[in-house]
Design a protein around this motif. Structure first.
Motif, mmCIF file in Angstrom:
data_model
loop_
_atom_site.group_PDB
_atom_site.id
_atom_site.type_symbol
_atom_site.label_atom_id
_atom_site.label_comp_id
_atom_site.label_asym_id
_atom_site.label_seq_id
_atom_site.Cartn_x
_atom_site.Cartn_y
_atom_site.Cartn_z
ATOM 1 N N GLY A 1 5.397 4.702 9.549
ATOM 2 C CA GLY A 1 5.322 3.756 8.443
ATOM 3 C C GLY A 1 4.166 2.786 8.529
ATOM 4 O O GLY A 1 4.074 1.858 7.725
ATOM 5 N N GLY A 2 3.266 2.981 9.495
ATOM 6 C CA GLY A 2 2.112 2.104 9.653
ATOM 7 C C GLY A 2 0.896 2.614 8.891
ATOM 8 O O GLY A 2 0.958 3.637 8.201
ATOM 9 N N PRO A 3 -0.235 1.923 9.010
ATOM 10 C CA PRO A 3 -1.458 2.333 8.309
ATOM 11 C C PRO A 3 -1.888 3.738 8.711
ATOM 12 O O PRO A 3 -1.743 4.139 9.866
ATOM 13 C CB PRO A 3 -2.489 1.289 8.754
ATOM 14 N N ALA A 4 -2.443 4.463 7.743
ATOM 15 C CA ALA A 4 -2.835 5.860 7.986
ATOM 16 C C ALA A 4 -4.337 6.075 7.918
ATOM 17 O O ALA A 4 -4.798 7.200 8.115
ATOM 18 C CB ALA A 4 -2.153 6.766 6.961
ATOM 19 N N THR B 1 1.231 6.560 4.667
ATOM 20 C CA THR B 1 1.339 5.885 5.963
ATOM 21 C C THR B 1 1.261 6.920 7.076
ATOM 22 O O THR B 1 1.190 8.122 6.826
ATOM 23 C CB THR B 1 2.681 5.132 6.108
ATOM 24 N N ASP B 2 1.339 6.420 8.318
ATOM 25 C CA ASP B 2 1.554 7.339 9.420
ATOM 26 C C ASP B 2 3.048 7.645 9.511
ATOM 27 O O ASP B 2 3.842 7.168 8.692
ATOM 28 C CB ASP B 2 0.976 6.794 10.729
ATOM 29 N N HIS C 1 9.510 8.589 0.456
ATOM 30 C CA HIS C 1 8.794 8.198 1.672
ATOM 31 C C HIS C 1 9.783 7.826 2.774
ATOM 32 O O HIS C 1 9.659 8.280 3.922
ATOM 33 C CB HIS C 1 7.873 7.020 1.358
ATOM 34 N N GLN D 1 -2.320 6.020 -3.668
ATOM 35 C CA GLN D 1 -1.769 4.670 -3.804
ATOM 36 C C GLN D 1 -2.101 4.060 -5.160
ATOM 37 O O GLN D 1 -1.278 3.333 -5.731
ATOM 38 C CB GLN D 1 -2.245 3.795 -2.653
ATOM 39 N N THR E 1 0.068 11.807 9.236
ATOM 40 C CA THR E 1 0.116 11.101 7.959
ATOM 41 C C THR E 1 1.159 11.708 7.030
ATOM 42 O O THR E 1 1.456 12.901 7.102
ATOM 43 C CB THR E 1 -1.252 11.135 7.247
ATOM 44 N N ILE F 1 2.620 6.182 -1.847
ATOM 45 C CA ILE F 1 2.542 5.511 -0.553
ATOM 46 C C ILE F 1 1.960 6.491 0.455
ATOM 47 O O ILE F 1 2.364 7.658 0.494
ATOM 48 C CB ILE F 1 3.935 5.062 -0.070
#
Length: 201
Positions: free
Chosen positions: A171-174, A167-168, A189, A160, A180, A165
């Motif tokens: 598209g959420g936090p990883a 994410t999971d 992405h 990052q 991932t 990018i």
């Protein structure tokens, strides 16, 4: 002394500062045992929102990828170089990496295989070094499943900081691990998520 610590080898140590150091002394044990320079030492620092500082260190070849809030750089035998991820391109022109050909569950493997089918090139077995290659602008995607927080937090910070990018698959936090995807840019992405996001949870 007030920071928390989470490590692969020693578990979790609670803290009171709101910051957590996340450590993996050898990420890529099979690579280490095989003598391939794809393993590394992972160090990350973050808070509840995720990591903001990370190091991917490959001591055998003397390369260290560092990500901070002010940017990313590679320190190696040739000196220091700023890290910038690749520009947008179609998935059909992308290079994709993952650690194991047998990615996760059957559904996860099927989803990965579809991304791989659409991509130009897929490579395996690069461990944490693959994330350094994303940050350095050499490849486009790293897709994994079944990760632990200590596997991904340092790579998140490095990728990052270089403009990528992570994410999971939705598209959420990883930063808690699991499924991932690390991408060089928002365009590639989105193309990867269009395939991976349909995988049953």
């Amino acid at each position: 002394p007030r920071d928390a610590v989470l490590g692969e080898e020693y578990g979790a140590l609670s803290g009171t500062s709101g910051l957590t150091w996340v450590l993996d002394p050898i990420d890529g044990t099979r690579g280490f045992v095989s003598g391939t320079p794809t393993w590394g030492v992972l160090i990350a620092l973050g808070d509840a929102e995720g990591p903001f500082f990370g190091i991917i260190d490959q001591p055998y070849i003397g390369e260290r990828f560092v990500g901070t809030p002010s940017g990313a750089e590679l320190t190696g035998p040739a000196g220091k170089t700023a890290l910038v991820t690749r520009a947008a391109r179609d998935l059909s022109q992308a290079t994709v990496m993952t650690t194991f050909p047998e990615v996760g569950t059957r559904d996860e493997a099927t989803a990965f295989a579809e991304v791989s089918r659409q991509a130009r090139l897929t490579r395996y077995g690069m461990d944490c070094y693959a994330y350094g290659l994303v940050a350095a602008g050499q490849i486009d995607l790293v897709i994994e499943a079944g990760l632990q927080p200590y596997d991904i937090q340092a790579p998140i910070a490095v990728v990052q900081a270089a403009g990528g990018i992570v994410t999971d698959w939705q598209g959420g936090p990883a930063h808690n691990g699991g499924r991932t995807v690390a991408a060089a840019n928002a365009d590639i992405h989105a193309q990867a998520l269009a395939v991976l996001g349909s995988c049953p949870r």
